[in-house]
Design a protein around this motif. Sequence first.
Motif, PDB file in Angstrom:
ATOM      1  N   LEU A 140       5.000  29.764  27.638  1.00 17.38           N
ATOM      2  CA  LEU A 140       3.568  29.615  27.405  1.00 17.38           C
ATOM      3  C   LEU A 140       3.125  28.174  27.628  1.00 17.38           C
ATOM      4  O   LEU A 140       2.051  27.923  28.175  1.00 17.38           O
ATOM      5  N   SER A 141       3.961  27.221  27.247  1.00 19.38           N
ATOM      6  CA  SER A 141       3.598  25.813  27.404  1.00 19.38           C
ATOM      7  C   SER A 141       3.329  25.471  28.862  1.00 19.38           C
ATOM      8  O   SER A 141       2.391  24.731  29.167  1.00 19.38           O
ATOM      9  N   GLU A 142       4.125  26.007  29.760  1.00 19.92           N
ATOM     10  CA  GLU A 142       3.940  25.729  31.178  1.00 19.92           C
ATOM     11  C   GLU A 142       2.639  26.325  31.702  1.00 19.92           C
ATOM     12  O   GLU A 142       1.962  25.721  32.526  1.00 19.92           O
ATOM     13  N   VAL A 143       2.280  27.499  31.200  1.00 19.62           N
ATOM     14  CA  VAL A 143       1.004  28.117  31.587  1.00 19.62           C
ATOM     15  C   VAL A 143      -0.157  27.269  31.077  1.00 19.62           C
ATOM     16  O   VAL A 143      -1.109  26.974  31.809  1.00 19.62           O
ATOM     17  N   LEU A 144      -0.082  26.850  29.819  1.00 23.30           N
ATOM     18  CA  LEU A 144      -1.168  26.068  29.222  1.00 23.30           C
ATOM     19  C   LEU A 144      -1.352  24.725  29.923  1.00 23.30           C
ATOM     20  O   LEU A 144      -2.488  24.260  30.082  1.00 23.30           O
ATOM     21  N   LEU A 145      -0.263  24.108  30.333  1.00 26.35           N
ATOM     22  CA  LEU A 145      -0.368  22.814  31.002  1.00 26.35           C
ATOM     23  C   LEU A 145      -1.002  22.926  32.383  1.00 26.35           C
ATOM     24  O   LEU A 145      -1.390  21.913  32.972  1.00 26.35           O
ATOM     25  N   GLY A 146      -1.157  24.139  32.880  1.00 27.08           N
ATOM     26  CA  GLY A 146      -1.687  24.344  34.215  1.00 27.08           C
ATOM     27  C   GLY A 146      -3.192  24.210  34.346  1.00 27.08           C
ATOM     28  O   GLY A 146      -3.703  24.144  35.463  1.00 27.08           O
ATOM     29  N   THR A 147      -3.894  24.174  33.230  1.00 32.97           N
ATOM     30  CA  THR A 147      -5.359  24.062  33.290  1.00 32.97           C
ATOM     31  C   THR A 147      -5.855  23.067  32.243  1.00 32.97           C
ATOM     32  O   THR A 147      -5.212  22.884  31.206  1.00 32.97           O
ATOM     33  N   PRO A 148      -7.007  22.446  32.496  1.00 31.62           N
ATOM     34  CA  PRO A 148      -7.587  21.554  31.474  1.00 31.62           C
ATOM     35  C   PRO A 148      -7.849  22.283  30.164  1.00 31.62           C
ATOM     36  O   PRO A 148      -7.633  21.734  29.080  1.00 31.62           O
ATOM     37  N   GLU A 149      -8.284  23.532  30.266  1.00 30.78           N
ATOM     38  CA  GLU A 149      -8.550  24.317  29.050  1.00 30.78           C
ATOM     39  C   GLU A 149      -7.269  24.554  28.261  1.00 30.78           C
ATOM     40  O   GLU A 149      -7.262  24.525  27.029  1.00 30.78           O
ATOM     41  N   GLY A 150      -6.181  24.803  28.988  1.00 27.91           N
ATOM     42  CA  GLY A 150      -4.888  25.008  28.340  1.00 27.91           C
ATOM     43  C   GLY A 150      -4.411  23.761  27.624  1.00 27.91           C
ATOM     44  O   GLY A 150      -3.857  23.837  26.521  1.00 27.91           O
ATOM     45  N   VAL A 151      -4.624  22.599  28.247  1.00 33.14           N
ATOM     46  CA  VAL A 151      -4.247  21.333  27.599  1.00 33.14           C
ATOM     47  C   VAL A 151      -5.055  21.160  26.315  1.00 33.14           C
ATOM     48  O   VAL A 151      -4.515  20.767  25.278  1.00 33.14           O
ATOM     49  N   CYS A 152      -6.326  21.507  26.364  1.00 34.94           N
ATOM     50  CA  CYS A 152      -7.165  21.442  25.154  1.00 34.94           C
ATOM     51  C   CYS A 152      -6.629  22.387  24.083  1.00 34.94           C
ATOM     52  O   CYS A 152      -6.604  22.030  22.892  1.00 34.94           O
ATOM     53  N   GLN A 153      -6.190  23.576  24.498  1.00 34.80           N
ATOM     54  CA  GLN A 153      -5.617  24.529  23.541  1.00 34.80           C
ATOM     55  C   GLN A 153      -4.359  23.964  22.888  1.00 34.80           C
ATOM     56  O   GLN A 153      -4.149  24.152  21.679  1.00 34.80           O
ATOM     57  N   LEU A 154      -3.521  23.289  23.666  1.00 34.91           N
ATOM     58  CA  LEU A 154      -2.310  22.684  23.106  1.00 34.91           C
ATOM     59  C   LEU A 154      -2.669  21.673  22.023  1.00 34.91           C
ATOM     60  O   LEU A 154      -2.067  21.659  20.947  1.00 34.91           O
ATOM     61  N   HIS A 155      -3.640  20.821  22.313  1.00 36.12           N
ATOM     62  CA  HIS A 155      -4.071  19.831  21.323  1.00 36.12           C
ATOM     63  C   HIS A 155      -4.570  20.536  20.063  1.00 36.12           C
ATOM     64  O   HIS A 155      -4.208  20.147  18.948  1.00 36.12           O
ATOM     65  N   ALA A 156      -5.382  21.570  20.250  1.00 35.11           N
ATOM     66  CA  ALA A 156      -5.938  22.294  19.106  1.00 35.11           C
ATOM     67  C   ALA A 156      -4.840  22.956  18.279  1.00 35.11           C
ATOM     68  O   ALA A 156      -4.892  22.935  17.038  1.00 35.11           O
ATOM     69  N   MET A 157      -3.832  23.516  18.936  1.00 37.36           N
ATOM     70  CA  MET A 157      -2.738  24.180  18.211  1.00 37.36           C
ATOM     71  C   MET A 157      -2.033  23.209  17.268  1.00 37.36           C
ATOM     72  O   MET A 157      -1.780  23.532  16.098  1.00 37.36           O
ATOM     73  N   ILE A 158      -1.710  22.033  17.784  1.00 37.57           N
ATOM     74  CA  ILE A 158      -0.977  21.070  16.951  1.00 37.57           C
ATOM     75  C   ILE A 158      -1.864  20.571  15.816  1.00 37.57           C
ATOM     76  O   ILE A 158      -1.407  20.449  14.671  1.00 37.57           O
ATOM     77  N   LEU A 159      -3.137  20.332  16.099  1.00 31.51           N
ATOM     78  CA  LEU A 159      -4.048  19.903  15.036  1.00 31.51           C
ATOM     79  C   LEU A 159      -4.207  20.987  13.970  1.00 31.51           C
ATOM     80  O   LEU A 159      -4.236  20.682  12.773  1.00 31.51           O
ATOM     81  N   GLU A 160      -4.285  22.250  14.393  1.00 32.07           N
ATOM     82  CA  GLU A 160      -4.377  23.349  13.423  1.00 32.07           C
ATOM     83  C   GLU A 160      -3.105  23.463  12.592  1.00 32.07           C
ATOM     84  O   GLU A 160      -3.169  23.714  11.378  1.00 32.07           O
ATOM     85  N   ASN A 161      -1.954  23.273  13.229  1.00 28.27           N
ATOM     86  CA  ASN A 161      -0.698  23.273  12.472  1.00 28.27           C
ATOM     87  C   ASN A 161      -0.701  22.160  11.433  1.00 28.27           C
ATOM     88  O   ASN A 161      -0.233  22.359  10.296  1.00 28.27           O
ATOM     89  N   MET A 162      -1.223  20.989  11.802  1.00 31.81           N
ATOM     90  CA  MET A 162      -1.302  19.866  10.855  1.00 31.81           C
ATOM     91  C   MET A 162      -2.191  20.224   9.672  1.00 31.81           C
ATOM     92  O   MET A 162      -1.840  19.949   8.524  1.00 31.81           O
ATOM     93  N   GLN A 163      -3.327  20.843   9.965  1.00 34.20           N
ATOM     94  CA  GLN A 163      -4.247  21.239   8.895  1.00 34.20           C
ATOM     95  C   GLN A 163      -3.583  22.225   7.941  1.00 34.20           C
ATOM     96  O   GLN A 163      -3.732  22.123   6.720  1.00 34.20           O
TER      97      GLN A 163
END
Length: 89
Positions: A35-58
């Motif tokens: 999934l990480s490789e798919v997400l890194l393929g688009t700007p939206e996916g990169v944004c999703q990665l950032h959001a996932m880690i921030l949500e995990n932190m919360q």
Amino acid sequence: MLSMQDVLDYCDLDRGEIEAIAEHEHLPLAIAAELSEVLLGTPEGVCQLHAMILENMQQALAAGDNQRVLELMETYEHLKRTHPLPSMH
């Protein structure tokens, strides 16, 4: 047969980032790596990665798991350096 280390070596994210995806999406590590490789393929996916880690932190903060918060902070700092949020024009 590929080992988990082989799979991780193939990815453009480090183990902590892939573990954060697995945690957020409730996936096995190997699937999160794919999934990480798919997400890194688009700007939206990169944004999703950032959001996932921030949500995990919360979630870790809400659970009072300060050690996990610190781990995720380090993971997020690495993500910001290696895959910064795309500029939206």
